[in-house]
Scaffold this motif. Structure first.
Motif, PDB file in Angstrom:
ATOM      1  N   GLU A  96       0.856  -1.180   0.000  1.00  0.00           N
ATOM      2  CA  GLU A  96       0.000   0.000   0.000  1.00  0.00           C
ATOM      3  C   GLU A  96       0.894   1.232   0.000  1.00  0.00           C
ATOM      4  O   GLU A  96       1.952   1.236   0.637  1.00  0.00           O
ATOM      5  CB  GLU A  96      -0.889   0.024   1.248  1.00  0.00           C
ATOM      6  N   HIS A  97       0.478   2.276  -0.692  1.00  0.00           N
ATOM      7  CA  HIS A  97       1.230   3.523  -0.642  1.00  0.00           C
ATOM      8  C   HIS A  97       0.267   4.692  -0.759  1.00  0.00           C
ATOM      9  O   HIS A  97      -0.761   4.607  -1.424  1.00  0.00           O
ATOM     10  CB  HIS A  97       2.307   3.584  -1.732  1.00  0.00           C
ATOM     11  N   ASN A  98       0.594   5.769  -0.075  1.00  0.00           N
ATOM     12  CA  ASN A  98      -0.285   6.933  -0.073  1.00  0.00           C
ATOM     13  C   ASN A  98       0.485   8.110   0.525  1.00  0.00           C
ATOM     14  O   ASN A  98       1.689   8.018   0.765  1.00  0.00           O
ATOM     15  CB  ASN A  98      -1.561   6.649   0.731  1.00  0.00           C
ATOM     16  N   ALA A  99      -0.228   9.181   0.786  1.00  0.00           N
ATOM     17  CA  ALA A  99       0.383  10.364   1.400  1.00  0.00           C
ATOM     18  C   ALA A  99      -0.675  11.100   2.186  1.00  0.00           C
ATOM     19  O   ALA A  99      -1.879  10.899   1.991  1.00  0.00           O
ATOM     20  CB  ALA A  99       0.991  11.270   0.336  1.00  0.00           C
ATOM     21  N   MET A 100      -0.226  11.964   3.088  1.00  0.00           N
ATOM     22  CA  MET A 100      -1.151  12.800   3.838  1.00  0.00           C
ATOM     23  C   MET A 100      -0.536  14.183   4.015  1.00  0.00           C
ATOM     24  O   MET A 100       0.650  14.320   4.310  1.00  0.00           O
ATOM     25  CB  MET A 100      -1.474  12.195   5.207  1.00  0.00           C
ATOM     26  N   THR A 101      -1.356  15.179   3.783  1.00  0.00           N
ATOM     27  CA  THR A 101      -0.964  16.551   4.068  1.00  0.00           C
ATOM     28  C   THR A 101      -1.716  16.989   5.306  1.00  0.00           C
ATOM     29  O   THR A 101      -2.931  16.843   5.384  1.00  0.00           O
ATOM     30  CB  THR A 101      -1.321  17.487   2.898  1.00  0.00           C
ATOM     31  N   ALA A 102      -0.995  17.509   6.264  1.00  0.00           N
ATOM     32  CA  ALA A 102      -1.600  18.002   7.501  1.00  0.00           C
ATOM     33  C   ALA A 102      -1.283  19.489   7.644  1.00  0.00           C
ATOM     34  O   ALA A 102      -0.695  20.106   6.756  1.00  0.00           O
ATOM     35  CB  ALA A 102      -1.074  17.207   8.692  1.00  0.00           C
ATOM     36  N   LYS A 103      -1.683  20.050   8.745  1.00  0.00           N
ATOM     37  CA  LYS A 103      -1.464  21.483   8.940  1.00  0.00           C
ATOM     38  C   LYS A 103      -0.009  21.815   9.254  1.00  0.00           C
ATOM     39  O   LYS A 103       0.443  22.923   8.997  1.00  0.00           O
ATOM     40  CB  LYS A 103      -2.387  22.008  10.045  1.00  0.00           C
ATOM     41  N   GLU A 104       0.750  20.828   9.785  1.00  0.00           N
ATOM     42  CA  GLU A 104       2.132  21.113  10.161  1.00  0.00           C
ATOM     43  C   GLU A 104       3.151  20.152   9.566  1.00  0.00           C
ATOM     44  O   GLU A 104       4.345  20.280   9.844  1.00  0.00           O
ATOM     45  CB  GLU A 104       2.268  21.122  11.690  1.00  0.00           C
ATOM     46  N   TYR A 105       2.730  19.215   8.748  1.00  0.00           N
ATOM     47  CA  TYR A 105       3.678  18.310   8.102  1.00  0.00           C
ATOM     48  C   TYR A 105       3.026  17.633   6.905  1.00  0.00           C
ATOM     49  O   TYR A 105       1.806  17.666   6.721  1.00  0.00           O
ATOM     50  CB  TYR A 105       4.207  17.251   9.081  1.00  0.00           C
ATOM     51  N   GLY A 170      -9.741  31.848  13.560  1.00  0.00           N
ATOM     52  CA  GLY A 170      -9.757  33.164  12.937  1.00  0.00           C
ATOM     53  C   GLY A 170      -8.674  33.319  11.888  1.00  0.00           C
ATOM     54  O   GLY A 170      -8.538  32.495  10.976  1.00  0.00           O
ATOM     55  N   ALA A 171      -7.849  34.370  12.011  1.00  0.00           N
ATOM     56  CA  ALA A 171      -6.816  34.669  11.026  1.00  0.00           C
ATOM     57  C   ALA A 171      -5.554  33.828  11.204  1.00  0.00           C
ATOM     58  O   ALA A 171      -4.643  33.890  10.373  1.00  0.00           O
ATOM     59  CB  ALA A 171      -6.452  36.151  11.097  1.00  0.00           C
ATOM     60  N   HIS A 172      -5.482  33.039  12.275  1.00  0.00           N
ATOM     61  CA  HIS A 172      -4.309  32.173  12.472  1.00  0.00           C
ATOM     62  C   HIS A 172      -4.220  31.171  11.316  1.00  0.00           C
ATOM     63  O   HIS A 172      -5.243  30.649  10.864  1.00  0.00           O
ATOM     64  CB  HIS A 172      -4.431  31.436  13.808  1.00  0.00           C
ATOM     65  N   PRO A 173      -3.005  30.872  10.827  1.00  0.00           N
ATOM     66  CA  PRO A 173      -2.866  29.943   9.689  1.00  0.00           C
ATOM     67  C   PRO A 173      -3.488  28.563   9.916  1.00  0.00           C
ATOM     68  O   PRO A 173      -3.844  27.882   8.953  1.00  0.00           O
ATOM     69  CB  PRO A 173      -1.348  29.836   9.507  1.00  0.00           C
ATOM     70  N   LEU A 174      -3.635  28.139  11.176  1.00  0.00           N
ATOM     71  CA  LEU A 174      -4.262  26.846  11.435  1.00  0.00           C
ATOM     72  C   LEU A 174      -5.743  26.835  11.051  1.00  0.00           C
ATOM     73  O   LEU A 174      -6.337  25.766  10.917  1.00  0.00           O
ATOM     74  CB  LEU A 174      -4.116  26.475  12.915  1.00  0.00           C
ATOM     75  N   GLY A 175      -6.335  27.996  10.875  1.00  0.00           N
ATOM     76  CA  GLY A 175      -7.739  28.057  10.497  1.00  0.00           C
ATOM     77  C   GLY A 175      -7.990  27.834   9.021  1.00  0.00           C
ATOM     78  O   GLY A 175      -9.143  27.680   8.610  1.00  0.00           O
ATOM     79  N   ARG A 176      -6.929  27.804   8.215  1.00  0.00           N
ATOM     80  CA  ARG A 176      -7.111  27.640   6.770  1.00  0.00           C
ATOM     81  C   ARG A 176      -7.368  26.186   6.399  1.00  0.00           C
ATOM     82  O   ARG A 176      -6.817  25.275   7.016  1.00  0.00           O
ATOM     83  CB  ARG A 176      -5.867  28.135   6.023  1.00  0.00           C
ATOM     84  N   PRO A 177      -8.141  25.929   5.349  1.00  0.00           N
ATOM     85  CA  PRO A 177      -8.321  24.555   4.867  1.00  0.00           C
ATOM     86  C   PRO A 177      -6.998  23.978   4.374  1.00  0.00           C
ATOM     87  O   PRO A 177      -6.220  24.673   3.704  1.00  0.00           O
ATOM     88  CB  PRO A 177      -9.312  24.715   3.708  1.00  0.00           C
ATOM     89  N   ILE A 178      -6.745  22.729   4.675  1.00  0.00           N
ATOM     90  CA  ILE A 178      -5.492  22.092   4.277  1.00  0.00           C
ATOM     91  C   ILE A 178      -5.347  22.063   2.759  1.00  0.00           C
ATOM     92  O   ILE A 178      -4.265  22.294   2.224  1.00  0.00           O
ATOM     93  CB  ILE A 178      -5.412  20.669   4.860  1.00  0.00           C
ATOM     94  N   GLY A 179      -6.422  21.783   2.065  1.00  0.00           N
ATOM     95  CA  GLY A 179      -6.341  21.634   0.618  1.00  0.00           C
ATOM     96  C   GLY A 179      -6.541  22.909  -0.173  1.00  0.00           C
ATOM     97  O   GLY A 179      -6.609  22.869  -1.395  1.00  0.00           O
TER      98      GLY A 179
END
Length: 445
Positions: A96-105, A170-179
């Motif tokens: 199996e192979h895949n990938a994941m994009t998260a908010k910090e990695y 709010g305006a913190h970058p963690l509030g943005r959608p990952i994609g």
């Protein structure tokens, strides 16, 4: 193993035995590449992950969505392998192979039989170091990502989750959608994604973690050879990139209430507050608190909202922690006509944790649930690989099962009430999707 084991960035070799007699080793190459392994007795498979500590929060305004876009593109071919070649490499061995994009990695990973680990190293290394980002494939993948975003937008719980994070952070970058969103993906250029790739996929950024049937010395030799074959000069000295600060920051709430009207059968409701950071010493307290409140079928939310009142099928609580911020939330899907009532019930149960002690029986049950779940999760090499990678990138320390269980056993009734009181005092945000409007929540906003 007793207590956590620190992962200093200036110590080139580490080795220790963890619970269950697994052997954990770490090597930092002179170039800054970090290679970690956990050899698990009796394993016949291995999971390998290639990590870079860059996520959606790290994007510039001009390239929102680039991290996720790049994740897709690294599967689309290199000078020596086509996208089909990459897929066949793993399909032909049942891997199996895949990938994941998260908010910090971002992580690219594969699970294979032990004998196929060398192949996985070669293919993942080629993907990560030598992607062509072909212009034609770039445009094709733009369409794929737009379809992925459209699929998520058709899922009301996904929409509620995105609006909830925006409301809390709010305006913190963690509030943005990952994609990203359709507008940012439509506006993305190959040059911007290429610049993002070259700036963040370097020896000092790379962390490789493997768990299962793995020989660390052979792994280091294979990884080194694969990286050098890809053209990386590992003789150039380089220190690993520093970890993010673990200090919390003040979060300015985005909104108290966000409703999204959709003509669907249920209202999807999320409510919650800023949580704790990933390095907070009270993360075991939060785990137990979450278990008591909404972590299972015996939890307060499940029993009160579903079992006693029959107001929802799905109801639970959750916590997400990042380097400098966190979120603690509650979710329920219910009839739109009951949305206000369900939200009030969830909030009341949350606040009751801050006002009254949980019972010793609830504490015992929550600790038992978390202890068992932690042990069972480690039957899977995927979980072990992820634990190892996140320990290196985020925490800078490794916590094995024995230490996890010890910390859970130390949590007290007073600990839960204290943390609940702190969380309940923070600004509340609500996000709801369905045939509801702001008036449904007028009693609590």
């Amino acid at each position: 193993m007793n207590d956590a084991v620190a992962f200093p960035l200036d110590e080139p070799e580490l080795s220790f035995t963890a619970s269950g007699d697994s052997l954990v080793r770490r090597t930092i190459l002179p170039s800054g590449v970090r290679i970690l392994s956990e050899s698990v007795p009796g394993s016949r498979s291995a999971t390998i992950g290639y990590w870079v500590a860059v996520g959606s929060r790290d994007e510039l305004p001009a390239n929102y969505g680039s991290t996720h876009f790049l994740e897709h593109l690294l599967f689309k071919g290199t000078p020596t392998r086509s996208a089909l070649d990459i897929a066949i490499s793993f399909d032909a061995v049942g891997g199996e192979h895949n990938a994941m994009t998260a908010k910090e990695y971002t992580c690219y990973y594969a699970k294979v039989q032990d004998r196929d680990l060398p192949m996985a190293v070669d293919v993942l290394t080629d993907m990560l170091t030598s992607s062509r980002l072909d212009p034609t494939e770039f445009e094709n993948e733009r369409g794929v990502i737009l379809e992925e975003l459209a699929m998520a937008d058709d899922d009301p719980s996904d929409v509620a989750g995105e609006r909830f994070f925006e409301a809390v952070f709010g305006a913190h970058p963690l509030g943005r959608p990952i994609g990203g969103n359709p507008e940012t993906i439509q506006a993305a250029t190959r040059d911007a994604v290429w610049d993002h790739y070259r700036a963040n996929y370097r020896p000092q950024d790379l962390v490789i973690s493997v768990a299962g049937a793995v020989d660390h010395d052979l792994l280091v030799v294979r990884v080194t050879a694969a990286l050098e074959a890809a053209g990386w000069d590992l003789s150039i000295p380089g220190a690993p990139v520093g970890r993010r600060s673990g200090e919390g920051v003040e979060i300015a709430r985005g909104s108290a209430l966000t409703t999204v009207h959709r003509p669907i059968e249920q209202a999807n409701i999320m409510l919650g507050v800023p949580g704790i950071v990933a390095a907070d010493d009270r993360r075991a307290h939060l785990s137990v608190l979450n278990s008591v409140l909404g972590g299972g079928m015996s939890s307060r939310l499940f029993q009160e909202v579903r079992e006693r009142r029959g107001l929802a099928y799905s109801v639970y609580s959750f916590g997400s922690s990042y380097s400098d911020a966190g979120v603690f939330g509650l979710y329920a899907g219910c009839s739109p006509s009951k949305a206000g009532q369900v939200a009030e019930l969830m909030l009341a149960e949350f606040r009751r944790l801050a006002e009254e002690d949980v019972t010793e029986e609830e504490l015992r049950r929550a600790v038992g649930q978390l202890s068992g779940a932690s042990a069972l999760a480690l039957e899977d090499s995927d979980t072990r690989m992820s634990r190892l990678g996140r320990a290196e990138i985020t925490m800078g320390e490794f916590i094995d099962l024995d230490e996890t269980l010890r910390r859970l056993a130390l949590v007290t009734v007073a600990d839960i009430r204290s943390l609940a009181g702190e969380l309940a005092a923070r600004p509340l945000s609500i996000a709801a999707v369905g045939t509801v409007d702001d008036s449904a929540f007028s009693a609590i906003v």
